[in-house]
Design a protein around this motif. Sequence first.
Motif, mmCIF file in Angstrom:
data_model
loop_
_atom_site.group_PDB
_atom_site.id
_atom_site.type_symbol
_atom_site.label_atom_id
_atom_site.label_comp_id
_atom_site.label_asym_id
_atom_site.label_seq_id
_atom_site.Cartn_x
_atom_site.Cartn_y
_atom_site.Cartn_z
ATOM 1 N N UNK A 148 1.455 -1.023 0.514
ATOM 2 C CA UNK A 148 -0.046 -0.289 -0.032
ATOM 3 C C UNK A 148 1.033 1.141 -0.091
ATOM 4 N N UNK A 149 2.151 1.307 0.577
ATOM 5 C CA UNK A 149 3.028 1.813 1.108
ATOM 6 C C UNK A 149 3.484 3.027 -0.182
ATOM 7 N N UNK A 150 3.652 1.882 -0.763
ATOM 8 C CA UNK A 150 5.175 1.796 -2.405
ATOM 9 C C UNK A 150 3.793 2.037 -3.327
ATOM 10 N N UNK A 151 2.676 1.859 -2.943
ATOM 11 C CA UNK A 151 2.325 2.361 -4.556
ATOM 12 C C UNK A 151 1.385 3.524 -4.537
ATOM 13 N N UNK A 152 2.107 4.692 -3.140
ATOM 14 C CA UNK A 152 0.917 5.819 -3.146
ATOM 15 C C UNK A 152 1.723 7.256 -3.260
ATOM 16 N N UNK A 153 1.169 8.000 -3.772
ATOM 17 C CA UNK A 153 2.593 9.216 -4.381
ATOM 18 C C UNK A 153 2.210 10.158 -2.782
ATOM 19 N N UNK A 154 1.575 10.300 -1.708
ATOM 20 C CA UNK A 154 1.465 10.667 -1.032
ATOM 21 C C UNK A 154 1.806 10.341 0.615
ATOM 22 N N UNK A 155 2.031 11.031 1.546
ATOM 23 C CA UNK A 155 1.626 9.889 2.554
ATOM 24 C C UNK A 155 0.504 9.467 3.208
ATOM 25 N N UNK A 156 0.538 8.133 4.021
ATOM 26 C CA UNK A 156 -0.198 7.296 4.037
ATOM 27 C C UNK A 156 -0.829 6.892 6.362
ATOM 28 N N UNK A 157 -1.847 7.346 6.332
ATOM 29 C CA UNK A 157 -2.381 7.208 7.672
ATOM 30 C C UNK A 157 -2.494 6.469 7.584
ATOM 31 N N UNK A 158 -2.270 5.587 9.601
ATOM 32 C CA UNK A 158 -2.792 4.414 9.738
ATOM 33 C C UNK A 158 -4.603 4.473 9.213
ATOM 34 N N UNK A 159 -5.358 4.769 9.877
ATOM 35 C CA UNK A 159 -6.950 4.506 9.375
ATOM 36 C C UNK A 159 -7.089 4.775 8.101
ATOM 37 N N UNK A 160 -5.990 5.440 7.328
ATOM 38 C CA UNK A 160 -6.308 5.035 5.873
ATOM 39 C C UNK A 160 -5.765 4.088 5.543
ATOM 40 N N UNK A 161 -4.825 3.424 6.219
ATOM 41 C CA UNK A 161 -4.515 1.937 5.961
ATOM 42 C C UNK A 161 -5.487 0.077 6.290
#
Length: 145
Positions: free
Chosen positions: A30-43
Amino acid sequence: MNEIEIQGYEDLLVRNGLKRTGARLQVLDVLSHRDSATSQPYLENVIGKDIDRVTLYRILKTFEEKGIIHRVLDKQGTANYAICSNSCTAHHHHDEHVHFNCNNCLRVYCLDNVKIPTLKIEQGFKIEDMNLIVSGICKECNEAN
Ligand SMILES: [Zn+2]
Ligand SMILES: [Zn+2]
Ligand SMILES: [Zn+2]
């Protein structure tokens, strides 16, 4: 996840002395495929019930300690995580780039090419890490208007 991606994630885990688990691979994916930083709720939203909250929290903490991801606090104080550059190692992060927090979509971006300028500070003080967060309207939101 394709074979090559899985291989890459596994290599990263092995290099950091971590065992391969399905949950860790999923988070990396998930983290590798996003162009922005990712929050735990998003994950939590994306991964769903496959990984419980505590496990997810521990994975993020371990990845951060190993220098795999770095944490950025957005303007609301929510922690967001982004994959580190290759130069980060356990307990030594080198993510001295500017972060951009969009006022519209609230996403946090790593501006990898914009380095935080070196600061001259008073004698006796030792800088261990620096954060610079810029806010405004991101490229995507800008283009959508
Ligand atoms: Zn880092
Ligand atoms: Zn935006
Ligand atoms: Zn960053």
